[in-house]
Enzyme design. Structure first.
Site, mmCIF file in Angstrom:
data_model
loop_
_atom_site.group_PDB
_atom_site.id
_atom_site.type_symbol
_atom_site.label_atom_id
_atom_site.label_comp_id
_atom_site.label_asym_id
_atom_site.label_seq_id
_atom_site.Cartn_x
_atom_site.Cartn_y
_atom_site.Cartn_z
ATOM 1 N N ARG A 4 0.831 -1.220 0.000
ATOM 2 C CA ARG A 4 0.000 0.000 0.000
ATOM 3 C C ARG A 4 0.860 1.263 0.000
ATOM 4 N NH1 ARG A 4 -3.055 -3.532 3.640
ATOM 5 N NH2 ARG A 4 -1.206 -3.246 4.909
ATOM 6 N N SER A 18 9.482 -7.305 -4.162
ATOM 7 C CA SER A 18 8.686 -7.897 -3.080
ATOM 8 C C SER A 18 8.864 -9.401 -3.262
ATOM 9 C CB SER A 18 7.189 -7.579 -3.237
ATOM 10 O OG SER A 18 6.960 -6.202 -3.351
ATOM 11 N N ARG A 19 8.303 -10.219 -2.352
ATOM 12 C CA ARG A 19 8.449 -11.673 -2.556
ATOM 13 C C ARG A 19 7.668 -12.124 -3.782
ATOM 14 N NH1 ARG A 19 6.560 -13.139 3.303
ATOM 15 N NH2 ARG A 19 5.174 -11.465 2.619
ATOM 16 N N ARG A 27 11.143 -0.363 9.146
ATOM 17 C CA ARG A 27 11.510 -0.617 10.536
ATOM 18 C C ARG A 27 13.031 -0.675 10.590
ATOM 19 N NH1 ARG A 27 7.151 0.708 11.961
ATOM 20 N NH2 ARG A 27 5.484 -0.589 12.845
ATOM 21 N N ASP A 41 14.139 7.195 9.089
ATOM 22 C CA ASP A 41 13.080 7.541 10.054
ATOM 23 C C ASP A 41 13.056 6.532 11.192
ATOM 24 O OD1 ASP A 41 10.835 9.042 10.997
ATOM 25 O OD2 ASP A 41 9.488 7.494 10.227
ATOM 26 N N GLU A 53 15.583 1.825 18.704
ATOM 27 C CA GLU A 53 14.963 3.123 19.016
ATOM 28 C C GLU A 53 14.673 3.236 20.514
ATOM 29 O OE1 GLU A 53 11.544 3.653 16.491
ATOM 30 O OE2 GLU A 53 12.737 3.208 14.712
ATOM 31 N N HIS A 69 11.399 8.755 14.003
ATOM 32 C CA HIS A 69 10.253 7.851 13.736
ATOM 33 C C HIS A 69 8.931 8.641 13.703
ATOM 34 C CE1 HIS A 69 8.687 3.467 14.065
ATOM 35 N NE2 HIS A 69 7.954 4.191 13.246
HETATM 36 O O1 A2R Z 1 6.527 -9.906 -0.296
HETATM 37 P P1 A2R Z 1 5.102 -9.638 -0.694
HETATM 38 O O2 A2R Z 1 4.855 -10.009 -2.134
HETATM 39 O O3 A2R Z 1 4.114 -10.167 0.278
HETATM 40 O O4 A2R Z 1 4.985 -8.019 -0.670
HETATM 41 C C1 A2R Z 1 5.045 -7.280 0.529
HETATM 42 C C2 A2R Z 1 6.458 -6.829 0.905
HETATM 43 N N1 A2R Z 1 7.213 -7.805 1.708
HETATM 44 C C3 A2R Z 1 8.437 -8.238 1.367
HETATM 45 N N2 A2R Z 1 9.237 -7.941 0.327
HETATM 46 C C4 A2R Z 1 10.441 -8.572 0.257
HETATM 47 N N3 A2R Z 1 10.872 -9.454 1.188
HETATM 48 C C5 A2R Z 1 10.098 -9.790 2.247
HETATM 49 N N4 A2R Z 1 10.543 -10.667 3.165
HETATM 50 C C6 A2R Z 1 8.815 -9.163 2.377
HETATM 51 N N5 A2R Z 1 7.804 -9.238 3.269
HETATM 52 C C7 A2R Z 1 6.834 -8.414 2.834
HETATM 53 O O5 A2R Z 1 6.254 -5.637 1.698
HETATM 54 C C8 A2R Z 1 4.376 -5.929 0.251
HETATM 55 O O6 A2R Z 1 4.683 -5.480 -1.027
HETATM 56 C C9 A2R Z 1 5.048 -4.990 1.254
HETATM 57 C C10 A2R Z 1 4.176 -4.681 2.456
HETATM 58 O O7 A2R Z 1 3.038 -4.013 2.021
HETATM 59 P P2 A2R Z 1 1.694 -3.924 2.883
HETATM 60 O O8 A2R Z 1 1.440 -5.209 3.552
HETATM 61 O O9 A2R Z 1 0.639 -3.339 2.000
HETATM 62 O O10 A2R Z 1 2.079 -2.921 4.049
HETATM 63 P P3 A2R Z 1 2.030 -1.314 4.073
HETATM 64 O O11 A2R Z 1 0.702 -0.853 4.530
HETATM 65 O O12 A2R Z 1 2.560 -0.772 2.807
HETATM 66 O O13 A2R Z 1 3.071 -1.041 5.255
HETATM 67 C C11 A2R Z 1 4.415 -1.510 5.178
HETATM 68 C C12 A2R Z 1 5.190 -1.255 6.449
HETATM 69 C C13 A2R Z 1 4.489 -1.537 7.781
HETATM 70 O O14 A2R Z 1 4.468 -2.913 8.096
HETATM 71 C C14 A2R Z 1 5.299 -0.736 8.759
HETATM 72 O O15 A2R Z 1 6.424 -1.471 9.197
HETATM 73 C C15 A2R Z 1 5.778 0.440 7.937
HETATM 74 O O16 A2R Z 1 5.475 0.114 6.555
HETATM 75 O O17 A2R Z 1 5.032 1.568 8.297
#
Ligand code: A2R
Length: 316
Positions: free
Chosen positions: A154, A174-175, A232, A256, A261, A279
């Site tokens: 997102r 991404s994965r 993070r 950030d 932290e 942050h």
């Molecule tokens: O990997 P995918 O296809 O599930 O895509 C997710 C990606 N992601 C990763 N990419 C590479 N290696 C990984 N091990 C991995 N794990 C997850 O991160 C997806 O594209 C993205 C996360 O997107 P959303 O779930 O939509 O989270 P949002 O709302 O964009 O927030 C991301 C993070 C939060 O969890 C807080 O830590 C920070 O931003 O505020």
């Protein structure tokens, strides 16, 4: 009728703290004397409200036998032991979507500030060095550059849309490949770093992404590259980052978030080629109000119906 008991896990903003107190029989988890507190009140607690810096671990969950819901104020929920929740049937909510704009503009701000050396330039003016010390040096620019998004979720997509307007060439890792986007997919973080000028990390925290940006990724980004981290602190190998910046193997960083932290390594604070924020990615009045409303909405909905408006993906 008695009001449900909700545990406030610190730190909470005063607004969220007070809002919970107005609606529920609220208890505050103390810093000291937790065992005695939990022995006295643990059996009453049905819900928790917390933010990303308030740890809700297996021990705390085990001390709350009637706990049914954890409403997390934040989209990232690596502060919560979700596995323990799944085992007990405890539901967890978070606040996706409502903070995309705020975090995306923080990422853009860090990227521009780092590339254009804006904080250094500000000091140049404040210190009275303009014009005595000559013109401020020319810098790089973001417009037209190649930017890699590590995590095209997102927030990552919102960042990419903003960069589109600046004429940047966006690619991502991404994965999984994201269907329906025109951005180029890179099969690994290192491959992505090797083909861009700037890398923006916006993946979730936790074990799956720990040190995803390691020395190899930083070296692939290279001496002219800039790293922005709005994800993070755990996502970046901080020691490797400091070493790369000090040794000139990385051009700059806009951060950030940090590994421990609120501790920021003194070596990082001593560098000129970094911009450091405390942050504040989602920290605007508008966004925090929306996050607060969604957090309280999830809690109220669960108490009323046993369901959540925005459960974490593991429970959706
Ligand atoms: O990997 P995918 O296809 O599930 O895509 C997710 C990606 N992601 C990763 N990419 C590479 N290696 C990984 N091990 C991995 N794990 C997850 O991160 C997806 O594209 C993205 C996360 O997107 P959303 O779930 O939509 O989270 P949002 O709302 O964009 O927030 C991301 C993070 C939060 O969890 C807080 O830590 C920070 O931003 O505020």
């Amino acid at each position: 009728m008695s009001r449900p008991t909700v545990l406030r896990v610190p730190p909470l903003s005063p607004q969220l703290h007070d809002a919970v107190g107005e609606q529920y029989d609220a208890r505050d988890l103390p810093e000291d004397g937790r065992a005695a507190f939990l022995a006295e009140h643990g059996a009453d607690v049905v819900g928790i409200v917390c933010t990303n810096t308030g740890r809700v671990d297996g021990d705390l969950i085990a001390a709350l036998p009637r706990l049914g819901v954890i409403a997390n104020h934040g989209v990232g929920y690596d502060n919560i032991d979700v596995t323990a929740c799944l085992e007990r049937g405890i539901l967890v909510s978070h606040t996706p979507g409502v903070l995309d704009d705020a975090v995306a503009e923080t990422a853009l701000g860090l990227l521009v500030a780092t590339r254009r050396r804006m904080v250094e330039a500000d000091r140049f003016v404040r210190d009275g060095r303009w014009p005595g010390a000559g013109a401020f040096p020319l810098t790089g620019q973001v417009a037209g550059s190649r930017v890699g998004i590590l995590g095209l979720g997102r927030i990552g997509r919102r960042i990419a849309e903003i960069l589109d307007v600046l004429g940047c060439t966006v690619s991502y890792h991404s994965r999984h490949e994201v269907p329906g986007v025109t951005y180029r997919y890179a099969p690994s973080a290192e491959a992505l770093a090797s083909e861009v000028d700037n890398l923006v990390a916006i993946v979730p925290g936790g074990a799956g992404t720990a040190a995803l940006v390691d020395r190899a990724v930083l070296d692939a980004l290279g001496p002219d590259g800039v790293l922005v981290n709005v994800a993070r602190g755990s996502v970046v190998d901080e020691d490797a980052l400091v070493a790369a910046l000090r040794e000139g193997r990385l051009g700059g960083a806009g951060l950030d978030v940090y590994a421990h932290e609120p501790d920021v390594p003194p070596a990082l604070r001593a560098l000129d080629n970094v911009v450091l924020l405390p942050h504040v990615g989602s920290g605007t009045e508008e966004t925090r109000a929306a996050m607060r409303a969604l957090t309280l909405d999830n809690l109220a909905l669960w108490l009323e119906t046993g369901r959540l408006r925005t459960p974490v993906p593991e429970m959706a």
